[in-house]
Design a protein around this motif. Structure first.
Motif, PDB file in Angstrom:
ATOM      1  N   SER A 220     -21.476 -12.449  64.471  1.00  0.00           N
ATOM      2  CA  SER A 220     -22.203 -11.290  65.122  1.00  0.00           C
ATOM      3  C   SER A 220     -21.622 -10.746  66.335  1.00  0.00           C
ATOM      4  O   SER A 220     -22.076 -10.294  67.023  1.00  0.00           O
ATOM      5  CB  SER A 220     -23.661 -11.421  65.152  1.00  0.00           C
ATOM      6  OG  SER A 220     -24.176 -11.719  64.075  1.00  0.00           O
ATOM      7  N   THR A 222     -19.712  -8.006  68.814  1.00  0.00           N
ATOM      8  CA  THR A 222     -19.758  -6.645  68.700  1.00  0.00           C
ATOM      9  C   THR A 222     -19.071  -6.211  70.068  1.00  0.00           C
ATOM     10  O   THR A 222     -18.842  -7.179  70.607  1.00  0.00           O
ATOM     11  CB  THR A 222     -21.276  -6.094  68.327  1.00  0.00           C
ATOM     12  OG1 THR A 222     -21.726  -6.291  69.676  1.00  0.00           O
ATOM     13  CG2 THR A 222     -21.805  -6.506  67.405  1.00  0.00           C
ATOM     14  N   ALA A 243     -18.433  -6.227  62.281  1.00  0.00           N
ATOM     15  CA  ALA A 243     -17.997  -4.920  63.085  1.00  0.00           C
ATOM     16  C   ALA A 243     -16.331  -4.723  62.729  1.00  0.00           C
ATOM     17  O   ALA A 243     -16.029  -3.995  63.407  1.00  0.00           O
ATOM     18  CB  ALA A 243     -17.803  -5.801  64.568  1.00  0.00           C
ATOM     19  N   GLU A 249     -15.085   0.404  66.368  1.00  0.00           N
ATOM     20  CA  GLU A 249     -15.882  -0.695  66.864  1.00  0.00           C
ATOM     21  C   GLU A 249     -14.619  -1.948  67.088  1.00  0.00           C
ATOM     22  O   GLU A 249     -14.697  -2.579  67.955  1.00  0.00           O
ATOM     23  CB  GLU A 249     -17.098  -1.065  66.030  1.00  0.00           C
ATOM     24  CG  GLU A 249     -17.712  -2.529  66.434  1.00  0.00           C
ATOM     25  CD  GLU A 249     -18.566  -2.324  67.846  1.00  0.00           C
ATOM     26  OE1 GLU A 249     -18.369  -1.174  68.551  1.00  0.00           O
ATOM     27  OE2 GLU A 249     -19.026  -3.392  68.104  1.00  0.00           O
TER      28      GLU A 249
END
Ligand code: PEP
Length: 270
Positions: A220, A222, A243, A249
């Protein structure tokens, strides 16, 4: 000695070769526009098998500062293994990296430690770098054995490697509960795991191995949490899943990591 950070995008089973082409062009443009310095941070893409050739053609034709690799590999070299892709085939496509032991492979395919050891050896023999994924599930975390579990996975796979082989691997610490969940390890716990893995390498191999192996964090990541995580001295970059499917991103994460090296990170081969 300084470890150059790596931001690697694991596309999983996303993007056909046309989408991959569009993504690479956009990413290259975004990084160029931001005056991204690839000497400070390596960026790599791990497309599905069917898109690797398209990525290779673009990287070579436009001389892009991008590495790439595969998400899995066969343990056999050639022959009657329907559906398999060998390490030599990947190496001849210019792959630098192969993800080995990702939790999704361990879960959905019959990939146990013995198989993962063979993958690591095959990738090394073909002149590429395995990115060995380790990390505890929620249950192990709850039982308080997260670090032992992750270090144990590293040990199980690397214990019979030579110093020279071990120096060519990367480790991605990816707590399973953090993958694709939006839950991210705290910088402290990512650092604690990375340091424990590095100390294990130091106890098993020569000092050069412990000092040079890059240890990535995955789960996860980011652009909102990358800054704090990369400030940790033993976190040498990221393996990014979700991402990495958004070029803006992914470029933002790469820029955060590149900028962190300008501040002078503690990421040296101690
Ligand atoms: C991964 O699958 O390696 C991963 C880290 O995924 P995500 O970034 O989506 O959690």
């Amino acid at each position: 000695m300084t470890r150059k950070p790596l931001v690697a995008g694991n596309w999983k089973m996303n993007f056909d070769h046309l989408e991959a082409t569009y993504f690479v062009q956009k990413l290259a443009w975004l990084l160029r526009d931001a005056r991204f310095d690839a000497r400070r941070c390596e960026v790599a893409l791990m497309p599905p098998f069917t898109a690797i050739r398209s990525v290779q053609v673009l990287v070579e034709a436009d001389r892009l500062d991008l590495s790439y690799g595969a998400q899995a590999v066969s343990v056999t070299t050639q022959g009657a293994f329907t559906g398999d892709v060998s390490a030599d085939m990947l190496s001849s496509l210019g792959c630098s990296y192969v993800i080995v032991g990702h939790s999704e492979r361990r879960r959905y395919h019959p990939e146990d430690d013995a198989n993962i050891v063979d993958q690591v050896r095959g990738v090394l023999a073909a002149g590429m770098h395995p990115i060995l994924c380790v990390g505890e599930s929620f249950e192990e975390r709850r039982e308080g054995i997260a670090l032992d579990f992750a270090v144990g996975q590293v040990s199980d796979v690397t214990r019979d490697l030579s110093d020279e082989q071990a120096a060519n691997i990367l480790v991605a610490y990816e707590p399973v509960w953090a993958i694709g969940s939006g839950l991210v390890a705290t910088p402290d716990s990512a650092q604690e795991a990375a340091r424990a893995i590095r100390e294990h390498l130091r106890g098993t191999f020569d000092d050069h191995v412990a000092a040079s192996v890059r240890i990535l964090y995955g789960g996860s990541v980011t652009s909102r949490n990358a800054r704090e995580l990369i400030d940790e001295p033993d976190v040498d970059g990221f393996l990014v899943g979700g991402a990495s499917l958004d070029a803006d991103e992914f470029a933002a994460i790469a820029r955060i990591v590149e900028k962190s090296t300008r501040k002078g990170s503690g990421r040296t081969g101690r």
